[in-house]
Design a protein around this motif. Structure first.
Motif, PDB file in Angstrom:
ATOM      1  N   ILE A  78     -56.193 -19.279 -68.051  1.00  0.00           N
ATOM      2  CA  ILE A  78     -56.376 -20.487 -68.862  1.00  0.00           C
ATOM      3  C   ILE A  78     -56.068 -21.759 -68.101  1.00  0.00           C
ATOM      4  O   ILE A  78     -56.289 -22.845 -68.618  1.00  0.00           O
ATOM      5  CB  ILE A  78     -55.544 -20.424 -70.168  1.00  0.00           C
ATOM      6  CG1 ILE A  78     -54.049 -20.276 -69.880  1.00  0.00           C
ATOM      7  CG2 ILE A  78     -56.041 -19.311 -71.057  1.00  0.00           C
ATOM      8  CD1 ILE A  78     -53.208 -20.302 -71.152  1.00  0.00           C
ATOM      9  N   ASN A  79     -55.593 -21.642 -66.860  1.00  0.00           N
ATOM     10  CA  ASN A  79     -55.367 -22.828 -66.024  1.00  0.00           C
ATOM     11  C   ASN A  79     -56.277 -22.755 -64.813  1.00  0.00           C
ATOM     12  O   ASN A  79     -55.939 -22.132 -63.805  1.00  0.00           O
ATOM     13  CB  ASN A  79     -53.904 -22.909 -65.579  1.00  0.00           C
ATOM     14  CG  ASN A  79     -52.970 -23.203 -66.726  1.00  0.00           C
ATOM     15  OD1 ASN A  79     -53.324 -23.922 -67.649  1.00  0.00           O
ATOM     16  ND2 ASN A  79     -51.779 -22.633 -66.681  1.00  0.00           N
ATOM     17  N   MET A  80     -57.451 -23.391 -64.926  1.00  0.00           N
ATOM     18  CA  MET A  80     -58.426 -23.349 -63.839  1.00  0.00           C
ATOM     19  C   MET A  80     -59.069 -24.712 -63.657  1.00  0.00           C
ATOM     20  O   MET A  80     -59.061 -25.535 -64.573  1.00  0.00           O
ATOM     21  CB  MET A  80     -59.502 -22.295 -64.125  1.00  0.00           C
ATOM     22  CG  MET A  80     -59.013 -20.870 -64.105  1.00  0.00           C
ATOM     23  SD  MET A  80     -60.383 -19.675 -64.136  1.00  0.00           S
ATOM     24  CE  MET A  80     -61.106 -20.028 -65.739  1.00  0.00           C
ATOM     25  N   PRO A  81     -59.642 -24.965 -62.465  1.00  0.00           N
ATOM     26  CA  PRO A  81     -60.332 -26.243 -62.252  1.00  0.00           C
ATOM     27  C   PRO A  81     -61.514 -26.391 -63.211  1.00  0.00           C
ATOM     28  O   PRO A  81     -62.111 -25.407 -63.644  1.00  0.00           O
ATOM     29  CB  PRO A  81     -60.828 -26.128 -60.798  1.00  0.00           C
ATOM     30  CG  PRO A  81     -59.997 -25.065 -60.177  1.00  0.00           C
ATOM     31  CD  PRO A  81     -59.642 -24.115 -61.273  1.00  0.00           C
ATOM     32  N   GLY A  82     -61.832 -27.633 -63.525  1.00  0.00           N
ATOM     33  CA  GLY A  82     -63.006 -27.886 -64.354  1.00  0.00           C
ATOM     34  C   GLY A  82     -62.767 -27.746 -65.836  1.00  0.00           C
ATOM     35  O   GLY A  82     -63.708 -27.769 -66.630  1.00  0.00           O
ATOM     36  N   GLY A  83     -61.512 -27.604 -66.253  1.00  0.00           N
ATOM     37  CA  GLY A  83     -61.235 -27.520 -67.680  1.00  0.00           C
ATOM     38  C   GLY A  83     -60.432 -26.294 -68.037  1.00  0.00           C
ATOM     39  O   GLY A  83     -60.424 -25.294 -67.324  1.00  0.00           O
ATOM     40  N   SER A  84     -59.761 -26.369 -69.168  1.00  0.00           N
ATOM     41  CA  SER A  84     -58.922 -25.276 -69.630  1.00  0.00           C
ATOM     42  C   SER A  84     -59.748 -24.060 -70.028  1.00  0.00           C
ATOM     43  O   SER A  84     -60.804 -24.191 -70.654  1.00  0.00           O
ATOM     44  CB  SER A  84     -58.099 -25.747 -70.836  1.00  0.00           C
ATOM     45  OG  SER A  84     -57.563 -24.657 -71.542  1.00  0.00           O
ATOM     46  N   GLY A  85     -59.237 -22.879 -69.661  1.00  0.00           N
ATOM     47  CA  GLY A  85     -59.896 -21.664 -70.104  1.00  0.00           C
ATOM     48  C   GLY A  85     -59.902 -21.540 -71.618  1.00  0.00           C
ATOM     49  O   GLY A  85     -60.867 -21.051 -72.213  1.00  0.00           O
TER      50      GLY A  85
END
Length: 230
Positions: A78-85
């Motif tokens: 849930i913590n990734m580039p381009g927005g929350s998972g």
């Protein structure tokens, strides 16, 4: 192809029994760390009934791979580039309704787990306890069953549910509805014949009671509770 009776069957009785009992579970693996993805892939593909069909390093790629492969299970950080998972879950579920989602994360706060479950995920696993926990969660999700890491589940069960309308006064519900509709504090004050300072106080109390700090969280809560139409 299954091995002929009397040949490899004697060498892998447990694995073959599992293969015979279930279909292979296709998985898309989404995590922004390549080393983590590689380790998870090796672990998962040691299981004869699990196949990783794609890897993604961000939420957008995860959505594209799910749309292209329609896997049985998506493992999603849930913590990734381009927005929350978490924010990507509704669109991913819309693109591939048959794909079940298992969240794998460092976030051990119960608020994240609660939000993920409310969004429709079937599994929530902490990275520190991956391995067997993740394999179990993937298999259960593929069967349409929920799996929550036991320690986290116990904490969730012990906590009072902070998201019930009864926690809010009628006035606070009115303020929350107007916040969700996009009104500013000044506009809310004008509509409810209150001072701006009073509206700000109501807003602070709402956020404290619900354990939410952003407008997007309040909007989602209002929608889920039927306070506004969408």
């Amino acid at each position: 192809m299954r091995p002929a009776p009397g040949s490899r069957a004697r060498l892998r009785p447990v694995a073959n029994a599992r293969e015979a009992a279930s279909e292979v579970i296709s998985v898309v693996l989404a995590d922004d760390h390549a080393v983590v993805r590689s380790a998870l892939r090796l672990m998962l593909e040691r299981e004869p009934d699990i196949e990783v069909v794609a890897e993604a390093g961000d939420a957008d790629s995860a959505g594209r791979y799910v749309s292209g492969h329609h896997p049985k299970v998506l493992i999603l950080d849930i913590n990734m580039p381009g927005g929350s998972g978490l924010a990507a879950i509704p669109s991913i579920r819309e693109q591939s309704p048959a794909t079940e989602i298992v969240v794998l994360t460092m976030q051990d706060e119960t608020a994240f787990a609660r939000e993920a479950l409310q969004a429709g995920v079937l599994g929530y696993i902490l990275k520190e306890a991956a391995s067997e926990e993740l394999v179990k969660a993937v298999r259960m999700a593929a069967e349409g069953r929920t799996y929550l890491q036991p320690e986290l589940g116990a904490r969730l069960a012990a906590e009072p549910d902070a998201t019930t309308p009864d926690d809010l006064s009628e006035r606070e519900l009115e303020v929350l509805r107007l916040i969700a509709l996009g009104h500013t504090n000044n506009e809310i004050a004008e509509q409810l014949y209150l001072s701006v300072r009073t509206v700000e106080s109501h807003r602070a109390h709402i956020q404290q009671k619900l354990g939410m700090t952003t407008r997007s969280e309040l909007v989602r809560y209002a929608i889920e509770r039927g306070l506004i139409d969408v």
